[in-house]
Design a protein around this motif. Structure first.
Motif, PDB file in Angstrom:
ATOM      1  N   THR A   1      -2.474   2.870 -11.082  1.00 32.18           N
ATOM      2  CA  THR A   1      -3.093   2.046 -10.040  1.00 32.18           C
ATOM      3  C   THR A   1      -2.724   2.574  -8.659  1.00 32.18           C
ATOM      4  O   THR A   1      -3.553   2.602  -7.746  1.00 32.18           O
ATOM      5  CB  THR A   1      -2.640   0.585 -10.184  1.00 32.18           C
ATOM      6  OG1 THR A   1      -2.968   0.129 -11.497  1.00 32.18           O
ATOM      7  CG2 THR A   1      -3.327  -0.304  -9.155  1.00 32.18           C
ATOM      8  N   TYR A   2      -1.461   3.003  -8.506  1.00 29.77           N
ATOM      9  CA  TYR A   2      -1.036   3.537  -7.213  1.00 29.77           C
ATOM     10  C   TYR A   2      -1.822   4.800  -6.862  1.00 29.77           C
ATOM     11  O   TYR A   2      -2.238   4.987  -5.709  1.00 29.77           O
ATOM     12  CB  TYR A   2       0.457   3.846  -7.224  1.00 29.77           C
ATOM     13  CG  TYR A   2       0.902   4.505  -5.935  1.00 29.77           C
ATOM     14  CD1 TYR A   2       1.095   3.749  -4.780  1.00 29.77           C
ATOM     15  CD2 TYR A   2       1.075   5.881  -5.849  1.00 29.77           C
ATOM     16  CE1 TYR A   2       1.461   4.340  -3.587  1.00 29.77           C
ATOM     17  CE2 TYR A   2       1.433   6.486  -4.659  1.00 29.77           C
ATOM     18  CZ  TYR A   2       1.622   5.709  -3.528  1.00 29.77           C
ATOM     19  OH  TYR A   2       1.962   6.295  -2.339  1.00 29.77           O
TER      20      TYR A   2
ATOM     21  N   ARG B   1      -5.121   3.883  -5.583  1.00 24.63           N
ATOM     22  CA  ARG B   1      -5.006   3.346  -4.223  1.00 24.63           C
ATOM     23  C   ARG B   1      -4.841   4.484  -3.215  1.00 24.63           C
ATOM     24  O   ARG B   1      -5.451   4.475  -2.143  1.00 24.63           O
ATOM     25  CB  ARG B   1      -3.809   2.392  -4.144  1.00 24.63           C
ATOM     26  CG  ARG B   1      -3.564   1.845  -2.736  1.00 24.63           C
ATOM     27  CD  ARG B   1      -2.208   1.164  -2.629  1.00 24.63           C
ATOM     28  NE  ARG B   1      -2.128  -0.054  -3.410  1.00 24.63           N
ATOM     29  CZ  ARG B   1      -1.022  -0.795  -3.514  1.00 24.63           C
ATOM     30  NH1 ARG B   1       0.082  -0.417  -2.887  1.00 24.63           N
ATOM     31  NH2 ARG B   1      -1.010  -1.888  -4.236  1.00 24.63           N
TER      32      ARG B   1
ATOM     33  N   THR C   1      -8.186   6.334  -2.766  1.00 24.51           N
ATOM     34  CA  THR C   1      -9.113   5.504  -1.991  1.00 24.51           C
ATOM     35  C   THR C   1      -8.766   5.549  -0.505  1.00 24.51           C
ATOM     36  O   THR C   1      -9.647   5.675   0.357  1.00 24.51           O
ATOM     37  CB  THR C   1      -9.085   4.052  -2.503  1.00 24.51           C
ATOM     38  OG1 THR C   1      -9.459   4.044  -3.887  1.00 24.51           O
ATOM     39  CG2 THR C   1     -10.048   3.175  -1.712  1.00 24.51           C
TER      40      THR C   1
END
Length: 764
Positions: free
Chosen positions: A658-659, A662, A665
């Motif tokens: 998930t990091y 992020r 993005t």
């Protein structure tokens, strides 16, 4: 090394708090006796009415849904349903310790409610030949036998090569585990692992058996009309695995252990017993099944002993799940004999280790590292724990194999971060895994001298003062011999189940004496004498001259004199076999020889909840990742003549995958806008420290982003081709994020006495 005693301060509790405790505890508060449990609850941070209710009353606790695991649990349940509908053969792959064996038993019995016996099997690796985890030979055997779905328990998360091989053989995998996650999600149908949760999630601490139970619970919710046995009948197995695996009994772990002990207690009564094997184990260890110590000192060591001594522990699943009393009695006796052999092997290994220790200069030895080709790997962790406790130093014991490698176990003591310590020598290691308190490792024998020197230097730099290696015993209450007995025992029992994060209360008895001091003789099932030291006695003082029974494990009668007054640290226990209450002696000094210090250093614990009217203090707001940060805050508090308040919480650091998303993005957004952003702003956006930001920027560059760095900030340009080393750079970043999660969890759960012990005033 003699331990330093620290006595927790006894606080004058407000009537409101005493009354709140009285609503849940069956005692007449605020009497002096009733204040014992209230003092302990307050010391351990159980202070708010809602927290009191859910801590003391398991029926008031709202357990998390198994579907809190999200899409992974949904995919696992869907794949199991598919296997059921299509008549596929399903194999359970477990592990050989108590957590793994109970997890296997939970899946075997739970899935048995949904599959006929001919569609199910289980496999347990041989400790001596195969070690932990999946192995290719076993997967090939299952594939050749027509199995198509493998469900692991307490293992499998990092067996990437084995999973890849199994898939070439037509095997699908559902991983249920609680160990370290790999940098990338493995290509499996589902991976149900609580390590994906934030560290403050109520499911984060689940052990392997508890994760397996959650999978079965999800099946029960999905197919409510199929099973005929209530899912709660598995909870006794869950309690055994949870408590034996020494996980933090917080959140759902505490709840499951509480409910499981209620179920386990039924196995001690022939009218309610449903597991003859568990009933036999309770009878052999002479326990009632209602206490966590019945598992940690009784059932757990017996189950764990089988693989330590025999290698093959597969029959333990039969022992835990079979309904045949005669067969279970035979298996339980095999387990008992394995435990007897384990005790003898552990005693002999300890004697050999102490012979080597006698040749060391302990004044210059910060970490005890010893190796021998004759030592059995199965008991090295147990012996290392004993040595670490006795000598007040981290201890690493290794077996020297014929293949040129040294393999063994490490155990820590009084708050030293063992994981960090061993990791400092990672360049010399072959394999390593563990946590701050225990670890397993292997290295080439030729690297052993460098490893010993390096790890001693690492601890010497961290703790330059040898006095910092002094063990600390954190005492909870001071009582008299007259206070001991049923009433106090019933009060202390409200804290149970005790374990990691909630230790059993330690009691100080001052100016007491001993009489009727005798050696206790211990025999196995065949009447053979076990050479295991145990002393029995009566302890008395001026408040109770009649005396109170007690035991001192691992010690001889000659170590106590009936002519001398002592101060003693004890645990209060219940001996079901002898139908009496007794104390377990933990430490002993001549009366007045060491005055217990107040809990060292003025440190306030606001990690769970900040007081409404907080006292003046220097507050450490950011969760640390190392002791240096805590020490710096401590020094600032001293400089300002204020207490140090631990006011941080677990950062909401996402899992590595998930990091990374992020990060990408954010990189794409900055590339599109052309905005220049300062380092501090980037750290705030990504919620990382400076070192993690450097690794993140390096990863962006490796993935093809054009970075321009200046004193006034960073500009991220267009997105191009990734570098050949992109995977290695990203993996390094993932490791840093996973390590940060681990450290954040450690510093948000480490007990206050451990923190106090590791902080030392230094000259300004």
């Amino acid at each position: 090394m003699e331990a330093q005693w620290q006595l927790a301060p006894q606080i004058e509790l407000a009537p409101e708090f005493l009354n709140a405790v009285a609503r849940y505890v069956q005692t007449e508060l605020p009497t002096a006796r009733g204040e014992f449990v209230a003092q302990l609850l307050w010391q351990r941070g159980i202070r708010e009415p809602h927290h009191l209710e859910t801590f003391l009353n398991a029926n008031a606790y709202p357990p998390a849904s198994p579907f809190a695991f999200g899409v992974e649990m949904e995919q696992a349940v869907a794949r199991i349903q598919q296997a059921r509908e299509q008549g596929e053969k399903v194999a359970i792959w477990g592990d050989f310790d108590a957590d793994g064996l109970t997890a296997t038993s939970v899946l075997w019995e739970g899935l048995g409610q949904f599959f006929p016996p001919e569609q199910l099997t289980y496999t347990i690796p041989n400790r001596e030949r195969e070690s932990h985890g999946l192995n290719i030979a076993g997967l090939d055997r299952l594939a050749q036998a027509g199995f198509t779905l493998i469900i692991t328990c307490d293992t499998g998360s990092t067996n990437l090569a084995e999973i890849d091989h199994g898939q070439t053989q037509g095997l699908d995998f559902i991983i249920t585990d609680h160990h370290t996650l790999p940098p990338h999600r493995p290509p499996v149908t589902a991976i149900v692992n609580p390590r994906y949760f934030p560290t403050d999630h109520p499911l984060y601490h689940l052990s392997g058996v508890a994760v397996a139970y959650k999978l079965i619970e999800a099946l029960y919710l999905t197919l409510p009309d199929v099973a005929t046995q209530p899912v709660t009948e598995l909870l006794d197995l869950v309690a055994i695995g949870l408590i034996a695996d020494l996980v933090a009994l917080q959140g759902d772990c505490r709840y499951l252990a509480q409910m499981g002990l209620e179920q386990l207690k039924q196995q001690n009564d022939p009218r309610t017993a449903t597991r003859p094997g568990v009933a036999q184990l309770l009878a052999l260890c002479k326990r009632g099944g209602d206490r966590p110590t019945d598992i940690s000192f009784g059932i757990g060591p017996r189950i764990n002993a089988v693989s330590r001594i025999q290698g093959d522990a597969r029959f333990c699943v039969e022992l835990l799940t079979s309904e045949d009393p005669a067969h279970c009695q035979q298996l339980a006796e095999q387990t008992e004999l394995a435990n007897t052999r384990r005790k003898e092997l552990q005693k002999n290994t300890l004697k050999a280790v102490e012979t080597q220790i006698a040749t060391l200069d302990l004044s210059t030895t910060n970490v005890i590292v010893l190796a021998d080709p004759q030592w059995s790997g199965g008991v090295l962790g147990l012996v290392a724990g004993q040595v670490a406790q006795t000598y007040g130093r981290p201890t690493i014991l290794l077996h020297l194999g014929n293949d040129g490698y040294a393999r063994g176990s490490a155990r820590s003591t009084h708050g030293i971060d063992l994981y960090e310590l061993v990791l400092s020598q990672q360049d010399l290691l072959h394999r390593f895994g563990g946590h701050p308190f225990a670890a397993g490792l292997s290295l080439k024998q030729e690297n052993l001298p460098l490893f010993i020197e390096g790890i001693n230097q690492a601890l010497r730099r961290k703790l330059p003062d040898p006095a910092q290696l002094q063990p600390i015993i954190a005492i909870d209450l001071q009582v008299t011999v007259a206070d001991l007995g049923a009433n106090l025992f019933d009060e202390l029992k409200y804290l149970e189940p005790c374990g990691m994060g909630n230790p059993a209360p330690l009691l100080l008895l001052k100016n007491c004496r001993f009489r009727d001091i005798e050696k206790a003789y211990i025999y196995d099932r065949r009447g053979k004498y076990i050479q295991y030291r145990k002393t029995e006695f009566l302890i008395y003082d001026t408040h109770q001259p009649e005396g109170f029974p007690g035991v001192w494990w691992g010690h001889s009668p000659e170590e106590i004199s009936s002519e001398i007054a002592y101060d003693a640290v004890v645990e209060l226990d219940s001996n079901t076999y002898k139908k009496r209450y007794e104390v377990r002696l933990m430490d002993l000094h001549l009366a007045g020889a060491q005055a217990p210090q107040p809990t060292a250093t003025p440190i306030l614990d606001w990690r769970q909840a900040r007081p409404i009217d907080p006292p003046l203090a220097y507050a450490l707001q950011n969760c640390p990742v190392g002791w240096e940060e805590v020490q710096q805050g401590f020094q600032r508090a001293i400089a300002q003549a204020q207490p140090l308040a631990l006011a941080y919480h677990t950062p909401n650091l996402p899992d590595p995958a998930t990091y990374l998303q992020r990060l990408i993005t954010l990189g794409q957004a900055l590339a599109a806008s052309g905005e220049r952003m300062g380092r501090s702003h980037l750290q705030a956006q990504l919620q990382v420290n400076s070192q993690q930001l450097d690794l993140s920027l390096e990863a962006l560059a490796a993935m093809g982003f054009a970075l321009e760095m200046g004193e006034d900030g960073i500009t991220i340009g267009g997105y191009g081709e990734s570098r050949p080393d992109a995977d290695q750079v990203v993996e390094k970043l993932w490791g840093a994020i996973a390590e940060a999660q681990f450290r954040h969890h450690y510093f948000t759960t480490v007990p206050l006495p451990t923190i106090a012990q590791n902080l030392k005033p230094t000259a300004p």
